[in-house]
Write a protein that holds these residues in place. Structure first.
Motif, PDB file in Angstrom:
ATOM      1  N   GLY A   1     -49.130  63.659 -95.036  1.00 44.95           N
ATOM      2  CA  GLY A   1     -48.776  63.225 -93.691  1.00 44.95           C
ATOM      3  C   GLY A   1     -49.359  64.128 -92.625  1.00 44.95           C
ATOM      4  N   ILE A   2     -49.419  65.442 -92.910  1.00 44.31           N
ATOM      5  CA  ILE A   2     -50.018  66.380 -91.966  1.00 44.31           C
ATOM      6  C   ILE A   2     -51.494  66.063 -91.764  1.00 44.31           C
ATOM      7  N   GLN A   3     -52.188  65.701 -92.834  1.00 44.19           N
ATOM      8  CA  GLN A   3     -53.598  65.333 -92.712  1.00 44.19           C
ATOM      9  C   GLN A   3     -53.757  64.084 -91.859  1.00 44.19           C
ATOM     10  N   VAL A   4     -52.843  63.120 -92.029  1.00 48.94           N
ATOM     11  CA  VAL A   4     -52.871  61.908 -91.200  1.00 48.94           C
ATOM     12  C   VAL A   4     -52.685  62.283 -89.731  1.00 48.94           C
ATOM     13  N   PHE A   5     -51.704  63.141 -89.458  1.00 49.24           N
ATOM     14  CA  PHE A   5     -51.437  63.525 -88.074  1.00 49.24           C
ATOM     15  C   PHE A   5     -52.626  64.244 -87.453  1.00 49.24           C
TER      16      PHE A   5
ATOM     17  N   ARG B   1     -43.989  59.125 -90.547  1.00 48.42           N
ATOM     18  CA  ARG B   1     -45.260  58.387 -90.448  1.00 48.42           C
ATOM     19  C   ARG B   1     -45.060  57.057 -89.740  1.00 48.42           C
ATOM     20  N   VAL B   2     -43.926  56.384 -90.016  1.00 47.53           N
ATOM     21  CA  VAL B   2     -43.640  55.118 -89.334  1.00 47.53           C
ATOM     22  C   VAL B   2     -43.469  55.361 -87.839  1.00 47.53           C
ATOM     23  N   LEU B   3     -42.821  56.471 -87.463  1.00 52.46           N
ATOM     24  CA  LEU B   3     -42.695  56.805 -86.038  1.00 52.46           C
ATOM     25  C   LEU B   3     -44.062  57.013 -85.409  1.00 52.46           C
ATOM     26  N   LEU B   4     -44.966  57.668 -86.139  1.00 53.83           N
ATOM     27  CA  LEU B   4     -46.326  57.830 -85.623  1.00 53.83           C
ATOM     28  C   LEU B   4     -47.008  56.476 -85.470  1.00 53.83           C
ATOM     29  N   ALA B   5     -46.769  55.571 -86.418  1.00 49.03           N
ATOM     30  CA  ALA B   5     -47.392  54.237 -86.350  1.00 49.03           C
ATOM     31  C   ALA B   5     -46.920  53.477 -85.120  1.00 49.03           C
ATOM     32  N   GLN B   6     -45.615  53.510 -84.832  1.00 57.71           N
ATOM     33  CA  GLN B   6     -45.144  52.798 -83.645  1.00 57.71           C
ATOM     34  C   GLN B   6     -45.716  53.432 -82.391  1.00 57.71           C
ATOM     35  N   GLY B   7     -46.085  54.723 -82.492  1.00 60.13           N
ATOM     36  CA  GLY B   7     -46.702  55.394 -81.360  1.00 60.13           C
ATOM     37  C   GLY B   7     -48.114  54.943 -81.062  1.00 60.13           C
ATOM     38  N   LEU B   8     -48.703  54.139 -81.934  1.00 58.43           N
ATOM     39  CA  LEU B   8     -50.058  53.641 -81.702  1.00 58.43           C
ATOM     40  C   LEU B   8     -50.065  52.306 -80.959  1.00 58.43           C
ATOM     41  N   ILE B   9     -48.895  51.745 -80.681  1.00 61.32           N
ATOM     42  CA  ILE B   9     -48.798  50.419 -80.074  1.00 61.32           C
ATOM     43  C   ILE B   9     -47.813  50.483 -78.912  1.00 61.32           C
ATOM     44  N   PRO B  10     -48.231  50.056 -77.699  1.00 60.37           N
ATOM     45  CA  PRO B  10     -49.591  49.734 -77.268  1.00 60.37           C
ATOM     46  C   PRO B  10     -50.377  51.004 -76.987  1.00 60.37           C
ATOM     47  N   PRO B  11     -51.690  50.905 -76.774  1.00 61.10           N
ATOM     48  CA  PRO B  11     -52.505  52.092 -76.519  1.00 61.10           C
ATOM     49  C   PRO B  11     -52.031  52.843 -75.272  1.00 61.10           C
TER      50      PRO B  11
ATOM     51  N   ALA C   1     -51.928  49.797 -87.551  1.00 54.04           N
ATOM     52  CA  ALA C   1     -51.264  51.072 -87.305  1.00 54.04           C
ATOM     53  C   ALA C   1     -50.645  51.622 -88.586  1.00 54.04           C
ATOM     54  N   LEU C   2     -49.992  50.766 -89.370  1.00 58.80           N
ATOM     55  CA  LEU C   2     -49.393  51.211 -90.628  1.00 58.80           C
ATOM     56  C   LEU C   2     -50.471  51.628 -91.628  1.00 58.80           C
ATOM     57  N   GLU C   3     -51.600  50.967 -91.593  1.00 63.19           N
ATOM     58  CA  GLU C   3     -52.715  51.341 -92.468  1.00 63.19           C
ATOM     59  C   GLU C   3     -53.227  52.727 -92.111  1.00 63.19           C
ATOM     60  N   ARG C   4     -53.296  53.027 -90.847  1.00 55.03           N
ATOM     61  CA  ARG C   4     -53.843  54.308 -90.404  1.00 55.03           C
ATOM     62  C   ARG C   4     -52.951  55.489 -90.799  1.00 55.03           C
TER      63      ARG C   4
ATOM     64  N   GLY D   1     -51.049  55.370 -93.568  1.00 57.20           N
ATOM     65  CA  GLY D   1     -50.825  55.297 -95.006  1.00 57.20           C
ATOM     66  C   GLY D   1     -49.529  54.647 -95.414  1.00 57.20           C
ATOM     67  N   MET D   2     -48.991  53.741 -94.598  1.00 53.52           N
ATOM     68  CA  MET D   2     -47.717  53.091 -94.908  1.00 53.52           C
ATOM     69  C   MET D   2     -47.851  51.583 -95.072  1.00 53.52           C
ATOM     70  N   GLN D   3     -49.070  51.086 -95.210  1.00 53.84           N
ATOM     71  CA  GLN D   3     -49.301  49.646 -95.334  1.00 53.84           C
ATOM     72  C   GLN D   3     -48.629  49.075 -96.577  1.00 53.84           C
ATOM     73  N   ASP D   4     -48.610  49.837 -97.670  1.00 55.87           N
ATOM     74  CA  ASP D   4     -48.051  49.324 -98.920  1.00 55.87           C
ATOM     75  C   ASP D   4     -46.537  49.442 -98.990  1.00 55.87           C
ATOM     76  N   LYS D   5     -45.913  49.956 -97.917  1.00 58.54           N
ATOM     77  CA  LYS D   5     -44.453  50.105 -97.914  1.00 58.54           C
ATOM     78  C   LYS D   5     -43.803  49.338 -96.778  1.00 58.54           C
ATOM     79  N   ARG D   6     -44.470  48.307 -96.326  1.00 61.65           N
ATOM     80  CA  ARG D   6     -43.976  47.536 -95.190  1.00 61.65           C
ATOM     81  C   ARG D   6     -42.666  46.830 -95.494  1.00 61.65           C
ATOM     82  N   LYS D   7     -42.425  46.475 -96.742  1.00 62.63           N
ATOM     83  CA  LYS D   7     -41.215  45.735 -97.111  1.00 62.63           C
ATOM     84  C   LYS D   7     -40.101  46.647 -97.609  1.00 62.63           C
ATOM     85  N   ARG D   8     -40.347  47.965 -97.619  1.00 63.11           N
ATOM     86  CA  ARG D   8     -39.312  48.914 -98.019  1.00 63.11           C
ATOM     87  C   ARG D   8     -38.285  49.065 -96.897  1.00 63.11           C
ATOM     88  N   ARG D   9     -37.033  49.297 -97.291  1.00 63.68           N
ATOM     89  CA  ARG D   9     -36.010  49.576 -96.292  1.00 63.68           C
ATOM     90  C   ARG D   9     -36.256  50.950 -95.677  1.00 63.68           C
TER      91      ARG D   9
END
Length: 287
Positions: free
Chosen positions: A218-222, A191-201, A167-170, A172-180
Motif C-alpha cells: 500500500g505504501i508503494q501505491v501511495f 486504500r479504498v479511502l485513497l481510491a475515493q480520493g481520486l474522484i472527482p479530480p 480508481a480501485l484498479e490504481r 490494487g483493490m479491483q478484485d475486492k470490490r464485492k468484499r464487505r
C-alpha cells in the motif's frame, strides 16, 4: 468528519472530492540525420507541468477551545503544485489546522486560498474510517456513497462506474470490490479511502496521515500516486508521522507544535536539533 465536505468562503463554495493522475509531458525526438548545430538551433525546453493547484496562505491563524490554545498565530505558505508536509507531535494542532482549512473549526487570523484561475475542487482523505463493521456495505457500495449523488442502494451509476473501477484498479483493490468493508484489513480500507480520493479530480488535495495503516504494498501505491499528483501540478497538504517518507517525498516541510517551529526544505527542516525541539513538551522557537 466525513470524507466529502464543502469549504465556503465569502467568494465561492469549493466542492471537496479528490485526486488527479496525469501523465508527464512527452519529449520530442530528433532525426538521426540532424547535425549538432541544426539540432541546437531548434532546441526547445520541455514544457513544465501545468500548475492547477492553488496557493495556500495561513497568516496568524489561531484557535482556542475553552482555555486551551490549539493553534498560536500559525503563519506559513503552501506553494502551488507542491507536496507540502505538515509534521509534529500528537496534539500539536495538525488536524485542527486542516479542519480550519476545510471550514470545520472557527479560528482567528487569515486563511486564504488563491486559485490560478476559477475555484477548483478540494480533495480530502481522512486518517481513518469509523463505521459499524457489521454493516453489509461492500467496497462498491462505499465508493457509490462517496462519489455519486445517486443513493448507494441503487448501485453504481453509469456516469461514475468507469471512474470508480479505474480508481480501485490504481490502488490494487479491483478484485475486492464485492468484499464487505468490515471484512477488509486496515491497510485495505485505507486504500479504498485513497481510491475515493481520486474522484472527482481535485486541484487541492488534503491528506491526513494516509500512510498510517498501509502495508508495504500500500505504501508503494501511495508513493506512486503522490508522484502522479506532483506531475499533475496539484497542491498537496500532507500530514505525516513517517519522517523518513517526508524526507524522501515532500518538497517542503512545516513543523507544527501549536505554533510553527520551522518551515523549510526536508533537508533543512528534519535535522536532529529541530526534531528534538519539535517533539519536546515545551517547544521553543527556532531562529
Amino acid at each position: 468528519m466525513t470524507s466529502k465536505e464543502t469549504l465556503t468562503t465569502p467568494s465561492a463554495e469549493y466542492p471537496v472530492g479528490a485526486g488527479l493522475l496525469a501523465k508527464a509531458p512527452s519529449q520530442s525526438t530528433s532525426s538521426l540525420n540532424d547535425t549538432p548545430l541544426s539540432r541546437a538551433s531548434r532546441i526547445v525546453a520541455p514544457p513544465l507541468p501545468q500548475v492547477s493547484g492553488p496557493t495556500l496562505e495561513f497568516a496568524g491563524v489561531s484557535l482556542t477551545l475553552g482555555r486551551t490554545t490549539i493553534l498560536d498565530k500559525v503563519t506559513f505558505q503552501v506553494r502551488p503544485g507542491s507536496v507540502h508536509a505538515l509534521v509534529g507531535p500528537n496534539g500539536g494542532g495538525k488536524s485542527s489546522l486542516i479542519k480550519t482549512l476545510l471550514g470545520q473549526m472557527p479560528h482567528q487570523g487569515r486563511l486564504s486560498v488563491h486559485w490560478p484561475a476559477e475555484p477548483g475542487t478540494i480533495g480530502y482523505v481522512p486518517q481513518a474510517l469509523e463505521f459499524d463493521r457489521g454493516l453489509p456495505m461492500t467496497v462498491d457500495d462505499f465508493m457509490a456513497a462517496m462519489c455519486q449523488r445517486r443513493p448507494a442502494f441503487l448501485g453504481l451509476s453509469k456516469h461514475y462506474a468507469a471512474a470508480i473501477g479505474e480508481a480501485l484498479e490504481r490502488v490494487g483493490m479491483q478484485d475486492k470490490r464485492k468484499r464487505r468493508m468490515g471484512a477488509l484489513s486496515g491497510g485495505e480500507r485505507q486504500r479504498v479511502l485513497l481510491a475515493q480520493g481520486l474522484i472527482p479530480p481535485p486541484q487541492l488535495l488534503v491528506l491526513d496521515e494516509p500512510m498510517s495503516a498501509l502495508d508495504e504494498a500500500g505504501i508503494q501505491v501511495f508513493e506512486r500516486l503522490l508522484g502522479d499528483w506532483r506531475a499533475a501540478g496539484i497542491t498537496v497538504l500532507w500530514i505525516e508521522h513517517d519522517l523518513e517518507a517526508v524526507r524522501r517525498l515532500a518538497d517542503h516541510v512545516t513543523g507544527l507544535n501549536r505554533r510553527v517551529l520551522f518551515d523549510a526544505t526536508p533537508q533543512q527542516a528534519l535535522t536532529p536539533e529541530r526534531l528534538l525541539t519539535l517533539f519536546s513538551t515545551h517547544p521553543r522557537s527556532l531562529a
